[in-house]
Design a protein around this motif. Structure first.
Motif, PDB file in Angstrom:
ATOM      1  N   GLY A  73       6.713  -9.001   6.988  1.00 30.19           N
ATOM      2  CA  GLY A  73       6.347  -8.331   8.313  1.00 30.19           C
ATOM      3  C   GLY A  73       5.885  -7.010   8.452  1.00 30.19           C
ATOM      4  N   ASP A  74       6.095  -6.388   6.980  1.00 28.41           N
ATOM      5  CA  ASP A  74       5.851  -4.971   7.031  1.00 28.41           C
ATOM      6  C   ASP A  74       4.271  -4.803   6.563  1.00 28.41           C
ATOM      7  OD1 ASP A  74       8.384  -4.307   7.807  1.00 28.41           O
ATOM      8  OD2 ASP A  74       8.770  -3.842   5.693  1.00 28.41           O
ATOM      9  N   PRO A  75       3.716  -3.742   7.153  1.00 24.37           N
ATOM     10  CA  PRO A  75       2.155  -3.398   6.398  1.00 24.37           C
ATOM     11  C   PRO A  75       2.181  -3.202   5.091  1.00 24.37           C
ATOM     12  CG  PRO A  75       2.990  -1.354   7.859  1.00 24.37           C
ATOM     13  CD  PRO A  75       4.204  -2.710   8.030  1.00 24.37           C
ATOM     14  N   ALA A  76       1.221  -3.478   4.541  1.00 26.22           N
ATOM     15  CA  ALA A  76       1.177  -3.237   3.060  1.00 26.22           C
ATOM     16  C   ALA A  76       1.077  -1.885   2.733  1.00 26.22           C
ATOM     17  CB  ALA A  76      -0.341  -3.921   2.638  1.00 26.22           C
ATOM     18  N   ARG A  77       1.481  -1.461   1.676  1.00 25.04           N
ATOM     19  CA  ARG A  77       1.424   0.164   1.152  1.00 25.04           C
ATOM     20  C   ARG A  77       0.554  -0.024   0.181  1.00 25.04           C
ATOM     21  NH1 ARG A  77       8.204   0.494   1.420  1.00 25.04           N
ATOM     22  NH2 ARG A  77       8.310   0.391   3.580  1.00 25.04           N
ATOM     23  N   GLN A  78       0.590   0.880  -0.856  1.00 24.03           N
ATOM     24  CA  GLN A  78      -0.302   1.152  -1.870  1.00 24.03           C
ATOM     25  C   GLN A  78      -0.354  -0.514  -2.528  1.00 24.03           C
ATOM     26  OE1 GLN A  78       1.911   3.570  -1.588  1.00 24.03           O
ATOM     27  NE2 GLN A  78       0.864   5.356  -1.301  1.00 24.03           N
ATOM     28  N   GLY A  79       0.615  -1.133  -2.584  1.00 16.46           N
ATOM     29  CA  GLY A  79       0.470  -2.393  -3.272  1.00 16.46           C
ATOM     30  C   GLY A  79       1.192  -3.501  -2.144  1.00 16.46           C
ATOM     31  N   PRO A  80       0.745  -4.578  -2.631  1.00 16.20           N
ATOM     32  CA  PRO A  80       1.088  -5.797  -1.622  1.00 16.20           C
ATOM     33  C   PRO A  80       2.705  -5.923  -1.469  1.00 16.20           C
ATOM     34  CG  PRO A  80       0.349  -6.612  -3.699  1.00 16.20           C
ATOM     35  CD  PRO A  80       0.301  -5.252  -3.888  1.00 16.20           C
ATOM     36  N   SER A  81       2.965  -6.868  -0.521  1.00 11.79           N
ATOM     37  CA  SER A  81       4.385  -7.096  -0.517  1.00 11.79           C
ATOM     38  C   SER A  81       4.939  -7.934  -1.380  1.00 11.79           C
ATOM     39  CB  SER A  81       4.618  -8.005   0.808  1.00 11.79           C
ATOM     40  OG  SER A  81       6.068  -8.543   0.970  1.00 11.79           O
ATOM     41  N   PHE A 123      -4.743  -7.923   1.432  1.00 12.77           N
ATOM     42  CA  PHE A 123      -4.786  -6.824   0.798  1.00 12.77           C
ATOM     43  C   PHE A 123      -6.113  -6.532  -0.357  1.00 12.77           C
ATOM     44  CE2 PHE A 123      -3.021  -4.617  -2.968  1.00 12.77           C
ATOM     45  CZ  PHE A 123      -2.592  -3.444  -2.529  1.00 12.77           C
ATOM     46  N   HIS A 124      -6.417  -5.279  -0.238  1.00 11.61           N
ATOM     47  CA  HIS A 124      -7.369  -5.020  -1.298  1.00 11.61           C
ATOM     48  C   HIS A 124      -7.056  -4.770  -2.604  1.00 11.61           C
ATOM     49  CE1 HIS A 124     -11.489  -3.640  -2.214  1.00 11.61           C
ATOM     50  NE2 HIS A 124     -10.872  -2.540  -2.828  1.00 11.61           N
ATOM     51  N   TYR A 125      -7.400  -5.539  -3.524  1.00  9.36           N
ATOM     52  CA  TYR A 125      -6.905  -5.415  -4.979  1.00  9.36           C
ATOM     53  C   TYR A 125      -7.879  -4.767  -5.819  1.00  9.36           C
ATOM     54  CZ  TYR A 125      -3.116  -8.979  -4.141  1.00  9.36           C
ATOM     55  OH  TYR A 125      -1.979  -9.520  -3.756  1.00  9.36           O
ATOM     56  N   SER A 126      -7.365  -3.965  -6.727  1.00  6.60           N
ATOM     57  CA  SER A 126      -8.143  -3.227  -7.824  1.00  6.60           C
ATOM     58  C   SER A 126      -9.127  -4.224  -8.356  1.00  6.60           C
ATOM     59  CB  SER A 126      -7.514  -2.538  -8.879  1.00  6.60           C
ATOM     60  OG  SER A 126      -6.528  -3.527  -9.682  1.00  6.60           O
ATOM     61  N   ALA A 127     -10.245  -3.867  -9.019  1.00  9.87           N
ATOM     62  CA  ALA A 127     -11.176  -4.890  -9.712  1.00  9.87           C
ATOM     63  C   ALA A 127     -10.651  -5.650 -10.867  1.00  9.87           C
ATOM     64  CB  ALA A 127     -12.426  -4.220 -10.066  1.00  9.87           C
ATOM     65  N   GLY A 128      -9.702  -5.193 -11.506  1.00 13.46           N
ATOM     66  CA  GLY A 128      -9.103  -5.787 -12.374  1.00 13.46           C
ATOM     67  C   GLY A 128      -8.628  -7.376 -12.044  1.00 13.46           C
ATOM     68  N   PHE A 129      -7.984  -7.108 -10.733  1.00 15.05           N
ATOM     69  CA  PHE A 129      -7.345  -8.401 -10.242  1.00 15.05           C
ATOM     70  C   PHE A 129      -8.280  -9.392  -9.920  1.00 15.05           C
ATOM     71  CE2 PHE A 129      -3.618  -5.998  -9.874  1.00 15.05           C
ATOM     72  CZ  PHE A 129      -2.586  -7.031  -9.979  1.00 15.05           C
ATOM     73  N   ALA A 141      -1.618 -14.121  -9.049  1.00 21.06           N
ATOM     74  CA  ALA A 141      -1.912 -12.917  -9.047  1.00 21.06           C
ATOM     75  C   ALA A 141      -3.186 -12.430  -8.044  1.00 21.06           C
ATOM     76  CB  ALA A 141      -2.270 -12.365 -10.398  1.00 21.06           C
ATOM     77  N   GLY A 142      -3.092 -11.432  -7.433  1.00 25.29           N
ATOM     78  CA  GLY A 142      -4.200 -11.009  -6.720  1.00 25.29           C
ATOM     79  C   GLY A 142      -4.259 -11.770  -5.266  1.00 25.29           C
ATOM     80  N   ALA A 143      -3.444 -12.588  -4.780  1.00 24.38           N
ATOM     81  CA  ALA A 143      -3.627 -13.720  -3.921  1.00 24.38           C
ATOM     82  C   ALA A 143      -2.823 -13.315  -2.410  1.00 24.38           C
ATOM     83  CB  ALA A 143      -3.108 -14.917  -4.290  1.00 24.38           C
ATOM     84  N   VAL A 144      -2.611 -11.969  -2.059  1.00 21.89           N
ATOM     85  CA  VAL A 144      -1.934 -11.726  -0.756  1.00 21.89           C
ATOM     86  C   VAL A 144      -3.250 -11.490   0.283  1.00 21.89           C
ATOM     87  CG1 VAL A 144      -0.857 -10.108   0.717  1.00 21.89           C
ATOM     88  CG2 VAL A 144       0.177 -10.869  -1.934  1.00 21.89           C
TER      89      VAL A 144
END
Length: 106
Positions: free
Chosen positions: A28-36, A51-57, A45-48
């Motif tokens: 329920g909380d908004p994402a921060r620098q990282g996903p919930s 959420f905008h993940y870094s290119a490595g994900f 991995a990388g599936a929320v």
């Protein structure tokens, strides 16, 4: 009489001290620098969504479990080159406590 040995911090406390600046533990909380990190065990991995993940994900092809989380928390950039998580934890007992806490979140 010697003092009793200090009790190690529990996973929830460690998470609040070391991870909660960048991650939440509910959807329920908004994402921060990282996903919930709610329900992370078994999640790809990388599936929320949203959420905008870094290119490595984009190349990550695994689901999170105890071993992948432990490897990730030890050295994120070594596990996924191009990731932007700055946190690293060298102490296995702290990693284990944080992972145990995350496993409770579902």
């Amino acid at each position: 009489m010697p003092l009793p040995a200090p009790k190690p911090p529990d996973g929830a406390t460690l998470f609040k001290q070391q991870c909660a600046t960048c991650h939440t533990t509910n959807l329920g909380d908004p994402a921060r620098q990282g996903p919930s990190l709610f329900n992370i065990i078994g999640r790809r991995a990388g599936a929320v969504d949203g959420f905008h993940y870094s290119a490595g994900f984009a190349k990550a092809d695994f689901a999170w479990d105890d071993i992948t989380l432990d490897t990730w928390i030890t050295n994120p950039q070594e596990m996924i080159p191009g990731s932007i998580m700055a946190y690293r934890q060298a102490r296995p007992e702290i990693r284990a406590a944080i992972i145990a806490y995350l496993k409770e979140l579902h």
